[in-house]
Scaffold this motif. Structure first.
Motif, PDB file in Angstrom:
ATOM      1  N   SER A  99      -6.203  44.880 162.647  1.00 11.44           N
ATOM      2  CA  SER A  99      -7.508  45.497 162.150  1.00 11.44           C
ATOM      3  C   SER A  99      -8.492  44.934 162.971  1.00 11.44           C
ATOM      4  N   GLY A 100      -9.611  45.558 163.098  1.00 14.31           N
ATOM      5  CA  GLY A 100     -10.908  45.020 163.726  1.00 14.31           C
ATOM      6  C   GLY A 100     -10.759  45.410 165.185  1.00 14.31           C
ATOM      7  N   ASP A 101     -10.678  44.516 166.085  1.00 15.68           N
ATOM      8  CA  ASP A 101     -10.573  44.465 167.632  1.00 15.68           C
ATOM      9  C   ASP A 101      -9.103  44.904 167.821  1.00 15.68           C
ATOM     10  N   GLN A 102      -8.979  45.561 169.194  1.00 14.31           N
ATOM     11  CA  GLN A 102      -7.531  45.885 169.636  1.00 14.31           C
ATOM     12  C   GLN A 102      -7.047  44.298 169.975  1.00 14.31           C
ATOM     13  N   HIS A 103      -5.757  44.524 169.635  1.00 19.95           N
ATOM     14  CA  HIS A 103      -4.904  43.322 169.925  1.00 19.95           C
ATOM     15  C   HIS A 103      -3.594  43.938 170.332  1.00 19.95           C
ATOM     16  N   ASN A 104      -2.684  42.907 171.080  1.00 19.39           N
ATOM     17  CA  ASN A 104      -1.319  42.998 171.328  1.00 19.39           C
ATOM     18  C   ASN A 104      -0.576  41.967 170.864  1.00 19.39           C
ATOM     19  N   VAL A 105       0.810  42.017 170.651  1.00 16.74           N
ATOM     20  CA  VAL A 105       1.651  40.847 170.386  1.00 16.74           C
ATOM     21  C   VAL A 105       2.720  40.925 171.501  1.00 16.74           C
ATOM     22  N   ILE A 106       2.584  39.780 172.241  1.00 22.82           N
ATOM     23  CA  ILE A 106       3.644  39.568 173.436  1.00 22.82           C
ATOM     24  C   ILE A 106       4.278  38.249 173.267  1.00 22.82           C
ATOM     25  N   PHE A 107       5.492  38.381 173.148  1.00 18.59           N
ATOM     26  CA  PHE A 107       6.355  37.503 172.804  1.00 18.59           C
ATOM     27  C   PHE A 107       6.857  36.854 174.018  1.00 18.59           C
ATOM     28  N   LYS A 108       7.198  35.593 173.813  1.00 20.37           N
ATOM     29  CA  LYS A 108       7.659  34.611 174.953  1.00 20.37           C
ATOM     30  C   LYS A 108       9.160  35.205 175.402  1.00 20.37           C
ATOM     31  N   ARG A 109       9.217  35.427 176.516  1.00 19.73           N
ATOM     32  CA  ARG A 109      10.694  35.974 176.930  1.00 19.73           C
ATOM     33  C   ARG A 109      11.804  34.934 176.813  1.00 19.73           C
ATOM     34  N   ILE A 110      12.241  35.089 175.543  1.00 22.05           N
ATOM     35  CA  ILE A 110      13.305  34.225 175.131  1.00 22.05           C
ATOM     36  C   ILE A 110      14.541  34.992 174.357  1.00 22.05           C
ATOM     37  N   ALA A 111      15.905  34.379 174.395  1.00 20.15           N
ATOM     38  CA  ALA A 111      16.735  35.470 173.801  1.00 20.15           C
ATOM     39  C   ALA A 111      16.244  35.369 172.326  1.00 20.15           C
ATOM     40  N   GLY A 112      16.687  36.946 171.937  1.00 18.52           N
ATOM     41  CA  GLY A 112      16.383  37.145 170.392  1.00 18.52           C
ATOM     42  C   GLY A 112      15.294  37.426 170.033  1.00 18.52           C
ATOM     43  N   SER A 115      10.747  43.331 170.565  1.00 19.41           N
ATOM     44  CA  SER A 115      10.034  43.980 171.769  1.00 19.41           C
ATOM     45  C   SER A 115       8.498  43.584 171.278  1.00 19.41           C
ATOM     46  N   ASP A 116       7.572  43.813 172.359  1.00 19.55           N
ATOM     47  CA  ASP A 116       6.177  43.253 172.452  1.00 19.55           C
ATOM     48  C   ASP A 116       5.480  44.543 171.465  1.00 19.55           C
ATOM     49  N   VAL A 117       4.415  44.317 170.894  1.00 15.88           N
ATOM     50  CA  VAL A 117       3.480  45.228 170.178  1.00 15.88           C
ATOM     51  C   VAL A 117       2.420  45.694 171.279  1.00 15.88           C
ATOM     52  N   ASN A 118       2.558  46.882 171.864  1.00 14.47           N
ATOM     53  CA  ASN A 118       1.410  47.092 172.923  1.00 14.47           C
ATOM     54  C   ASN A 118      -0.038  47.055 171.984  1.00 14.47           C
ATOM     55  N   PRO A 178      16.477  39.206 164.189  1.00 17.87           N
ATOM     56  CA  PRO A 178      18.156  38.894 163.985  1.00 17.87           C
ATOM     57  C   PRO A 178      18.757  37.204 164.165  1.00 17.87           C
ATOM     58  N   THR A 179      17.786  36.679 164.934  1.00 19.87           N
ATOM     59  CA  THR A 179      18.433  35.597 165.484  1.00 19.87           C
ATOM     60  C   THR A 179      17.620  34.348 164.903  1.00 19.87           C
ATOM     61  N   ALA A 180      18.090  33.201 164.695  1.00 21.89           N
ATOM     62  CA  ALA A 180      17.357  32.056 164.213  1.00 21.89           C
ATOM     63  C   ALA A 180      16.755  31.506 165.558  1.00 21.89           C
ATOM     64  N   GLY A 181      15.664  30.847 165.451  1.00 22.50           N
ATOM     65  CA  GLY A 181      14.826  30.272 166.337  1.00 22.50           C
ATOM     66  C   GLY A 181      13.400  30.393 166.168  1.00 22.50           C
ATOM     67  N   THR A 182      12.571  29.877 167.081  1.00 24.99           N
ATOM     68  CA  THR A 182      11.120  29.961 167.109  1.00 24.99           C
ATOM     69  C   THR A 182      10.802  30.770 168.110  1.00 24.99           C
ATOM     70  N   TYR A 183       9.836  31.998 167.850  1.00 22.92           N
ATOM     71  CA  TYR A 183       9.524  32.786 168.745  1.00 22.92           C
ATOM     72  C   TYR A 183       7.861  32.884 168.979  1.00 22.92           C
ATOM     73  N   PRO A 184       7.276  32.092 170.031  1.00 14.84           N
ATOM     74  CA  PRO A 184       5.855  32.165 170.265  1.00 14.84           C
ATOM     75  C   PRO A 184       5.382  33.494 170.836  1.00 14.84           C
ATOM     76  N   TYR A 185       3.983  33.736 170.269  1.00 17.34           N
ATOM     77  CA  TYR A 185       3.665  34.881 170.951  1.00 17.34           C
ATOM     78  C   TYR A 185       2.208  34.820 171.210  1.00 17.34           C
ATOM     79  N   ASP A 186       1.639  35.824 172.088  1.00 17.95           N
ATOM     80  CA  ASP A 186       0.133  35.813 172.413  1.00 17.95           C
ATOM     81  C   ASP A 186      -0.302  37.068 172.291  1.00 17.95           C
ATOM     82  N   CYS A 187      -1.886  37.333 172.170  1.00 18.65           N
ATOM     83  CA  CYS A 187      -2.303  38.327 172.349  1.00 18.65           C
ATOM     84  C   CYS A 187      -3.228  38.203 173.740  1.00 18.65           C
ATOM     85  N   THR A 188      -2.626  38.991 174.527  1.00 10.38           N
ATOM     86  CA  THR A 188      -3.183  38.876 176.005  1.00 10.38           C
ATOM     87  C   THR A 188      -4.442  39.594 176.371  1.00 10.38           C
TER      88      THR A 188
END
Length: 119
Positions: free
Chosen positions: A66-79, A82-85, A97-107
């Protein structure tokens, strides 16, 4: 003999500096994944809130953009899902579906980061 001004200032600042280094905070409680397996992340300004979201394997995170435009770009790791445009005023859901830690950024906004922990 005159004492330089910096010496008394240092002597006064030393106890404060030592006090700042002690950790008197209470221990953090364990993170419990949501019972229904779905968690929400919000964008109040140029931050993801909460920064870290914990869900069970097979759980879903809803990115409430909400508010400004954002995206969600996940670090390229197994599991990683897909990114959010780039979107604005939308909810984008991603399942993990897979256990782990998934970092992401708004570019769009450098320094705007978060992570999903799947247990």
């Amino acid at each position: 003999m005159r004492v330089p001004v910096s010496v008394p200032v240092l002597l006064l600042a030393l106890p404060l500096a030592l006090a700042c280094g002690s950790d008197t905070s209470a221990p953090m409680p364990p993170v419990i994944p949501p019972a229904n397996g779905t968690a929400d992340v919000f964008t109040p300004g140029n931050v993801f809130s909460p920064f870290s979201t914990t869900i069970p394997v097979g759980g879903t995170v809803r990115f409430n953009i909400s508010g400004d435009q954002h995206n969600v770009i996940f670090k390229r790791i197994a599991g990683a899902p897909s990114d959010v445009n780039i979107v604005k005023d939308q909810v984008a859901s991603r399942t993990f579906p897979t256990a782990g830690t998934y970092p992401y950024d708004c570019t769009v906004h450098p320094g705007m980061s978060g992570q999903v922990v799947v247990q």
